[in-house]
Design a protein around this motif. Structure first.
Motif, PDB file in Angstrom:
ATOM      1  N   LEU A  50      22.998  32.908 -24.417  1.00 57.59           N
ATOM      2  CA  LEU A  50      22.394  31.633 -24.060  1.00 57.59           C
ATOM      3  C   LEU A  50      21.427  31.148 -25.145  1.00 57.59           C
ATOM      4  O   LEU A  50      21.427  29.969 -25.511  1.00 57.59           O
ATOM      5  CB  LEU A  50      21.660  31.764 -22.727  1.00 57.59           C
ATOM      6  N   ILE A  51      20.623  32.033 -25.691  1.00 59.54           N
ATOM      7  CA  ILE A  51      19.677  31.629 -26.736  1.00 59.54           C
ATOM      8  C   ILE A  51      20.402  31.264 -28.009  1.00 59.54           C
ATOM      9  O   ILE A  51      20.041  30.290 -28.692  1.00 59.54           O
ATOM     10  CB  ILE A  51      18.654  32.760 -26.974  1.00 59.54           C
ATOM     11  N   HIS A  52      21.441  32.018 -28.351  1.00 53.34           N
ATOM     12  CA  HIS A  52      22.213  31.683 -29.550  1.00 53.34           C
ATOM     13  C   HIS A  52      22.899  30.325 -29.401  1.00 53.34           C
ATOM     14  O   HIS A  52      23.046  29.575 -30.368  1.00 53.34           O
ATOM     15  CB  HIS A  52      23.254  32.770 -29.815  1.00 53.34           C
ATOM     16  N   THR A  53      23.315  29.981 -28.192  1.00 53.17           N
ATOM     17  CA  THR A  53      24.035  28.720 -27.962  1.00 53.17           C
ATOM     18  C   THR A  53      23.094  27.529 -27.883  1.00 53.17           C
ATOM     19  O   THR A  53      23.386  26.460 -28.433  1.00 53.17           O
ATOM     20  CB  THR A  53      24.851  28.829 -26.659  1.00 53.17           C
ATOM     21  N   TYR A  54      21.944  27.686 -27.231  1.00 52.63           N
ATOM     22  CA  TYR A  54      21.076  26.536 -26.943  1.00 52.63           C
ATOM     23  C   TYR A  54      19.700  26.603 -27.589  1.00 52.63           C
ATOM     24  O   TYR A  54      18.984  25.593 -27.569  1.00 52.63           O
ATOM     25  CB  TYR A  54      20.895  26.385 -25.425  1.00 52.63           C
ATOM     26  N   GLY A  55      19.322  27.727 -28.162  1.00 55.62           N
ATOM     27  CA  GLY A  55      17.994  27.852 -28.741  1.00 55.62           C
ATOM     28  C   GLY A  55      16.943  28.199 -27.706  1.00 55.62           C
ATOM     29  O   GLY A  55      17.122  27.984 -26.502  1.00 55.62           O
ATOM     30  N   ARG A  56      15.804  28.718 -28.159  1.00 54.44           N
ATOM     31  CA  ARG A  56      14.760  29.175 -27.244  1.00 54.44           C
ATOM     32  C   ARG A  56      14.036  28.049 -26.496  1.00 54.44           C
ATOM     33  O   ARG A  56      13.707  28.216 -25.324  1.00 54.44           O
ATOM     34  CB  ARG A  56      13.749  30.022 -28.009  1.00 54.44           C
ATOM     35  N   PRO A  57      13.736  26.914 -27.130  1.00 56.08           N
ATOM     36  CA  PRO A  57      12.876  25.930 -26.432  1.00 56.08           C
ATOM     37  C   PRO A  57      13.448  25.418 -25.125  1.00 56.08           C
ATOM     38  O   PRO A  57      12.719  25.302 -24.134  1.00 56.08           O
ATOM     39  CB  PRO A  57      12.728  24.808 -27.474  1.00 56.08           C
ATOM     40  N   LEU A  58      14.742  25.098 -25.074  1.00 48.99           N
ATOM     41  CA  LEU A  58      15.322  24.483 -23.878  1.00 48.99           C
ATOM     42  C   LEU A  58      16.411  25.339 -23.240  1.00 48.99           C
ATOM     43  O   LEU A  58      17.267  24.825 -22.507  1.00 48.99           O
ATOM     44  CB  LEU A  58      15.900  23.101 -24.225  1.00 48.99           C
ATOM     45  N   VAL A  59      16.397  26.644 -23.496  1.00 49.73           N
ATOM     46  CA  VAL A  59      17.481  27.470 -22.988  1.00 49.73           C
ATOM     47  C   VAL A  59      17.470  27.536 -21.456  1.00 49.73           C
ATOM     48  O   VAL A  59      18.533  27.540 -20.813  1.00 49.73           O
ATOM     49  CB  VAL A  59      17.411  28.884 -23.607  1.00 49.73           C
ATOM     50  N   PHE A  60      16.285  27.559 -20.828  1.00 47.55           N
ATOM     51  CA  PHE A  60      16.244  27.580 -19.358  1.00 47.55           C
ATOM     52  C   PHE A  60      16.809  26.283 -18.785  1.00 47.55           C
ATOM     53  O   PHE A  60      17.545  26.306 -17.793  1.00 47.55           O
ATOM     54  CB  PHE A  60      14.807  27.803 -18.877  1.00 47.55           C
ATOM     55  N   ALA A  84      11.956  32.773 -24.683  1.00 47.54           N
ATOM     56  CA  ALA A  84      12.372  31.456 -24.207  1.00 47.54           C
ATOM     57  C   ALA A  84      11.207  30.743 -23.532  1.00 47.54           C
ATOM     58  O   ALA A  84      10.415  31.360 -22.805  1.00 47.54           O
ATOM     59  CB  ALA A  84      13.535  31.589 -23.233  1.00 47.54           C
ATOM     60  N   LYS A  85      11.086  29.430 -23.787  1.00 46.34           N
ATOM     61  CA  LYS A  85      10.027  28.634 -23.173  1.00 46.34           C
ATOM     62  C   LYS A  85      10.416  28.215 -21.762  1.00 46.34           C
ATOM     63  O   LYS A  85      11.603  27.996 -21.465  1.00 46.34           O
ATOM     64  CB  LYS A  85       9.727  27.393 -24.014  1.00 46.34           C
ATOM     65  N   LEU A  86       9.402  28.080 -20.932  1.00 47.58           N
ATOM     66  CA  LEU A  86       9.624  27.627 -19.563  1.00 47.58           C
ATOM     67  C   LEU A  86       8.686  26.457 -19.307  1.00 47.58           C
ATOM     68  O   LEU A  86       7.482  26.638 -19.083  1.00 47.58           O
ATOM     69  CB  LEU A  86       9.370  28.759 -18.573  1.00 47.58           C
ATOM     70  N   LEU A  90      10.350  21.452 -15.672  1.00 49.44           N
ATOM     71  CA  LEU A  90      11.555  22.078 -15.133  1.00 49.44           C
ATOM     72  C   LEU A  90      11.233  22.872 -13.875  1.00 49.44           C
ATOM     73  O   LEU A  90      11.988  22.828 -12.888  1.00 49.44           O
ATOM     74  CB  LEU A  90      12.186  22.981 -16.189  1.00 49.44           C
ATOM     75  N   LEU A  91      10.114  23.597 -13.882  1.00 54.47           N
ATOM     76  CA  LEU A  91       9.712  24.336 -12.688  1.00 54.47           C
ATOM     77  C   LEU A  91       9.445  23.388 -11.524  1.00 54.47           C
ATOM     78  O   LEU A  91       9.823  23.680 -10.377  1.00 54.47           O
ATOM     79  CB  LEU A  91       8.455  25.153 -13.002  1.00 54.47           C
ATOM     80  N   GLN A  92       8.809  22.255 -11.792  1.00 59.61           N
ATOM     81  CA  GLN A  92       8.578  21.263 -10.744  1.00 59.61           C
ATOM     82  C   GLN A  92       9.897  20.761 -10.161  1.00 59.61           C
ATOM     83  O   GLN A  92      10.038  20.625  -8.944  1.00 59.61           O
ATOM     84  CB  GLN A  92       7.777  20.098 -11.314  1.00 59.61           C
ATOM     85  N   TYR A  93      10.849  20.513 -11.042  1.00 62.74           N
ATOM     86  CA  TYR A  93      12.139  19.991 -10.585  1.00 62.74           C
ATOM     87  C   TYR A  93      12.878  21.019  -9.733  1.00 62.74           C
ATOM     88  O   TYR A  93      13.457  20.678  -8.689  1.00 62.74           O
ATOM     89  CB  TYR A  93      12.989  19.603 -11.798  1.00 62.74           C
ATOM     90  N   ALA A 126       7.326  32.583  -9.332  1.00 65.94           N
ATOM     91  CA  ALA A 126       6.332  33.551  -9.800  1.00 65.94           C
ATOM     92  C   ALA A 126       5.916  33.261 -11.238  1.00 65.94           C
ATOM     93  O   ALA A 126       4.729  33.360 -11.588  1.00 65.94           O
ATOM     94  CB  ALA A 126       6.900  34.971  -9.691  1.00 65.94           C
ATOM     95  N   GLU A 127       6.868  32.907 -12.071  1.00 66.14           N
ATOM     96  CA  GLU A 127       6.566  32.630 -13.476  1.00 66.14           C
ATOM     97  C   GLU A 127       5.711  31.372 -13.603  1.00 66.14           C
ATOM     98  O   GLU A 127       4.861  31.269 -14.501  1.00 66.14           O
ATOM     99  CB  GLU A 127       7.861  32.488 -14.262  1.00 66.14           C
ATOM    100  N   ALA A 128       5.937  30.389 -12.722  1.00 68.06           N
ATOM    101  CA  ALA A 128       5.125  29.171 -12.749  1.00 68.06           C
ATOM    102  C   ALA A 128       3.669  29.485 -12.456  1.00 68.06           C
ATOM    103  O   ALA A 128       2.762  28.992 -13.145  1.00 68.06           O
ATOM    104  CB  ALA A 128       5.666  28.173 -11.728  1.00 68.06           C
ATOM    105  N   TYR A 129       3.417  30.330 -11.441  1.00 68.09           N
ATOM    106  CA  TYR A 129       2.028  30.693 -11.129  1.00 68.09           C
ATOM    107  C   TYR A 129       1.434  31.572 -12.229  1.00 68.09           C
ATOM    108  O   TYR A 129       0.239  31.471 -12.532  1.00 68.09           O
ATOM    109  CB  TYR A 129       1.967  31.419  -9.780  1.00 68.09           C
TER     110      TYR A 129
END
Length: 537
Positions: A50-60, A84-86, A90-93, A126-129
């Motif tokens: 997934l990271i190789h295909t889309y990159g770290r910033p928007l992979v999630f 990878a960034k979160l 995106l968490l709100q959505y 959990a990651e959002a908090y």
């Protein structure tokens, strides 16, 4: 004897994981054999892919949009482990639109199979908090907050906090104003673009919209463009075209700092040509600006002004060059229009590309002012102006302006006057009579001038004879053409009045074509008879 292992089977699992992350479609790979299936099911291998295909910033975000079934809790954990960034938006959505569905029972979910697993959803909450604490703000929408900060409050602090602290980046799935958000953010603080790029913004997705707004500013400098170009934005041909059409010197100077001269000249030539195209409205401001700052070649002007067949006909026209009384060279056409452009129609072909514009006279007048009455472009414009005698743009008919400037009638123009007389009425009918008298004056003046030149030069092949023959051939062709038109007889109740009130040149014959071509035929026959009996020797 022991069976030999395939060399591929000796590769360690880590090497196969590296190979796996470079594949375009991992599904086909996983169906090949059990070993490949285990590699595809490995969370770290899937996270690397997934990271190789889309990159770290928007992979999630990409995994959530396109590979939701693959986004298990274990894969999500490995993605975070790989950096990878979160983003908060995106968490709100996810919580706002998928929370209830993820926690619902199977009956409530129905047949939907493309939703997050409970484990993945729990990971995101959990990651959002963990990352944002009480500022996770699940009930908010960062895209809406950003729009409010930029459009309503003009709040740099809030916009900076969203971009830097909450990793905001405008995406079309969350807002329809991506280009405007990026542009206004750069206007507040251009360094925020660096954070947006680090958050996953792809300049290509918003390039045209952002730069189109940038070049439309009243003040555009090389430095302001450089701020965008250094960050991955690029000037496309359409953007350069729009910038040039502003007709602004500072914008042009900025473009010259970043665009090669040859490419800029190619785009300028295309703009110049399009300005005289049939589906454009001619802009005198634009063409003047281009001529002031660029050297427009005559070849480009020819492509812009003339129809393709008119450019080709220039090579086919046989011309007779003879000296004028002042010693200059003058060219006369010895070939009439019908031999140049074979057509059964009486109306000649249009010669200029702007003929079908709403107000072509503006372009024709510009040609007259720019190139002068003796240039061949003016001759073609004058020819087309004759065909649009009844289409006024509020001023006098442009054909009369060409004549006043010194444009001369040529023998092939007899066909244009025939077209006016045969298919027009009202003002054009009277204009055909008046223009024919002017043609007659030009014709006899030119023949007389050539005769004087012949006498002074003692030429064995008098140019006046050739010119006279050219006029005779052209007028005879029009007489034959007009006689071939269907004839009509005036109604009996108007016949006597018609004959009594008509001038000599308009006396009607039963074999004449329809009015007003019959009048014109009488005039042409009279001029032709006068020309045949002319003694120039």
């Amino acid at each position: 004897m022991a069976s030999q292992l395939c060399p591929w089977d000796t590769l360690p699992f880590e090497i196969w994981s590296r190979i796996f992350c470079t594949l375009e479609d991992p599904l086909n790979f996983s169906l090949t054999c059990r070993r490949f299936y285990r590699i595809a099911e490995d969370p770290m291998s899937m996270a690397m892919w997934l990271i190789h295909t889309y990159g770290r910033p928007l992979v999630f975000y990409k995994a959530f949009q396109f590979h939701r079934q693959l986004l298990s809790r274990k894969v999500a954990v490995q993605l975070r482990h790989l950096g990878a960034k979160l983003q908060r938006f995106l968490l709100q959505y996810i919580v706002r639109h998928h929370g209830k569905l993820v926690l619902a029972d199977d009956a409530e979910k129905g047949t939907r199979r493309n939703d997050l697993s409970v484990g993945a959803y729990a990971f995101f909450v959990a990651e959002a908090y963990r990352q944002y604490g009480e500022e996770a703000a699940f009930g908010e929408d960062d895209a809406r907050i950003m729009v409010s900060a930029l459009f309503e409050k003009n709040d740099t602090v809030e916009a900076q906090k969203l971009v830097v602290d909450y990793c905001f980046v405008p995406l079309r799935a969350f807002t329809s104003q991506c280009e405007e958000i990026v542009y206004r953010t750069s206007r507040l603080d251009v360094t925020l673009l660096d954070h947006m790029l680090a958050n996953g913004l792809d300049p290509a997705d918003v390039n045209d919209g952002v730069l189109r707004r940038a070049i439309s500013e009243p003040e555009v400098s090389a430095g302001s463009l450089k701020a965008y170009l250094d960050r991955g934005f690029f000037l496309t041909d359409s953007l350069i075209n729009a910038a040039i059409r502003k007709c602004d010197r500072k914008t042009l100077d900025a473009l010259r700092q970043h665009i090669p001269a040859t490419k800029l000249m190619d785009i300028v030539s295309k703009i110049f040509i399009d300005n005289l195209a049939p589906d454009f409205n001619f802009s005198i401001t634009l063409v003047t600006f281009l001529q002031e700052h660029f050297k427009i070649s005559e070849a480009v002007a020819e492509c812009a002004i003339l129809e393709p067949y008119a450019r080709q006909s220039r090579q086919a026209v046989k011309r007779l060059d003879g000296p004028q009384p002042n010693g200059d060279s003058v060219a006369y056409s010895t070939t009439r229009t019908t031999s140049l452009f074979p057509t059964p129609l009486i109306a000649p072909l249009r010669m200029t590309r702007c003929y079908r514009q709403q107000k072509p006279a503006i372009a024709w007048r510009w040609v007259l002012r720019t190139y002068g009455p003796s240039h061949r472009f003016c001759e073609f414009c004058f020819s087309d102006a004759l065909l649009r005698m009844t289409h006024s743009d509020g001023g006098p008919p442009p054909a009369y302006e060409f004549l006043a400037a010194g444009v001369r009638f040529r023998p092939y123009h007899a066909r244009y006057l025939s077209a006016i007389a045969a298919v027009s009425s009202g003002f054009a009918k009277l204009a055909a009579h008046d223009l024919l008298q002017r043609l007659r004056s030009h014709m006899f003046d030119d023949i007389t001038d050539c005769k004087q030149v012949d006498e002074n030069s003692m030429s064995e092949d008098p140019s006046s004879d050739s010119l006279r023959k050219a006029w005779i051939d052209a007028l005879r062709a029009e007489v034959d053409l007009l006689r071939s038109l269907p004839s009509t007889t005036p109604p009996p109740e108007t016949e006597n009045k018609f004959e009594r009130d008509s001038p000599v040149w308009a006396v009607r014959k039963p074999s004449d074509p329809a009015f007003p071509a019959g009048w014109f035929l009488r005039e042409v026959e009279g001029i032709l008879a006068e020309l045949v009996t002319l003694d120039i020797v």
